[in-house]
Enzyme design. Structure first.
Site, PDB file in Angstrom:
ATOM      1  CG  HIS A 253      48.750  32.817  44.745  1.00  7.96           C
ATOM      2  ND1 HIS A 253      48.758  33.502  45.940  1.00  7.96           N
ATOM      3  CD2 HIS A 253      47.997  31.707  44.936  1.00  7.96           C
ATOM      4  CE1 HIS A 253      48.048  32.820  46.821  1.00  7.96           C
ATOM      5  NE2 HIS A 253      47.573  31.733  46.248  1.00  7.96           N
TER       6      HIS A 253
ATOM      7  CD  GLU B 195      43.833  30.677  45.047  1.00  3.94           C
ATOM      8  OE1 GLU B 195      43.823  29.490  45.395  1.00  3.94           O
ATOM      9  OE2 GLU B 195      44.805  31.437  45.228  1.00  3.94           O
TER      10      GLU B 195
END
Ligand code: 13P
Length: 244
Positions: A90, A162
């Site tokens: 992430h 993302e």
């Protein structure tokens, strides 16, 4: 549809979430659902979701199975705790905790070996997008963190695009911008693993996904699902995203 709860909620709040959420998604057979919770909430999430279609994931794992690594949690530990998924790489781990392509690859392999589905995150920063480097950044993240996998390993991962500038900012990528990035990634997949793998791989979009923008995003054939942060913390809002 995956929720990333980040560093939010206690076990009691986790149980309360699922009491509301599960009835709201009881009829949702069109997609897989997973909530990625903090390590301390996994037991409560696994207990609450037993017998439902909602799966539980973690947000990181270490790449070794066990050993003297104080504070780390391994992939087999997550599997044994009832997790099916784990988020890897992430952008918050890349920004704040020294995650690199090399460690993304190690964690991804460890997750696969333990029988978990890794959700491998990629995405460019605002300055990189503004400098016209989006494609180069995504390509670099793919080549370093994903491309070295075997074809069999690759067939068992999920990718999440993302863009860092869209995370927690309320500034969603437009469906077209997101789809462009997904096409860049799919082209990379095709180059390394072939056309069938490029067609089959699931690529989620993440970054300010909300009930009112998920429909537009999902209308893009390139976008297979969402990785939802803030809006996954509320059962009504995440259920409405699931039912887009
Ligand atoms: P937000 O949905 O809060 O922007 O977070 C996105 C994200 O980082 C999911 O992993």
């Amino acid at each position: 549809m995956a929720g990333n709860w980040k560093m939010y909620k206690t076990p009691a709040e986790t149980t309360a979430f699922f009491e509301k959420f599960l009835p709201l998604v009881a009829s949702a057979a069109h997609c897989e659902m997973v909530i990625c919770a903090s390590f301390t909430n996994l037991a409560a999430a696994v207990a609450a979701t037993r017998g439902s279609r909602v799966q539980v994931g973690a947000q990181n794992c270490y790449w070794l199975k066990e050993g003297a690594y104080t504070g780390e949690v391994s992939a087999p530990m997550l599997k044994a705790s009832g997790c099916s998924h784990v988020i890897i790489g992430h952008s918050e781990r890349r920004q704040f905790f020294g995650e690199t392509e090399e460690t993304v690859l190690k964690r991804t392999r460890a997750a696969l070996e333990a029988g978990l589905t890794p959700i491998v995150c990629v995405g460019e920063m605002l300055a990189e997008r503004e400098a016209g480097q989006t494609e180069a950044v995504l390509t670099g993240q793919f080549q370093g963190g994903i491309a070295p996998l075997t074809a069999d390993e690759f067939s068992r991962i999920v990718i999440a695009y993302e863009p860092v500038w869209a995370i927690g900012t309320g500034r969603t990528a437009t469906p077209e911008i997101a789809a462009d990035a997904h096409r860049v990634l799919r082209a990379q997949v095709e180059g390394k693993f072939g056309a069938e793998a490029a067609r089959a791989v699931r690529i989620l979009y993440g970054g300010s996904v909300k009930p009112d923008n998920i429909k537009g995003l999902m209308a893009q054939p390139e976008i297979d699902g969402g990785l939802v942060g803030g809006a996954s913390l509320d059962p009504v809002s995440f259920a409405s995203i699931v039912h887009f």
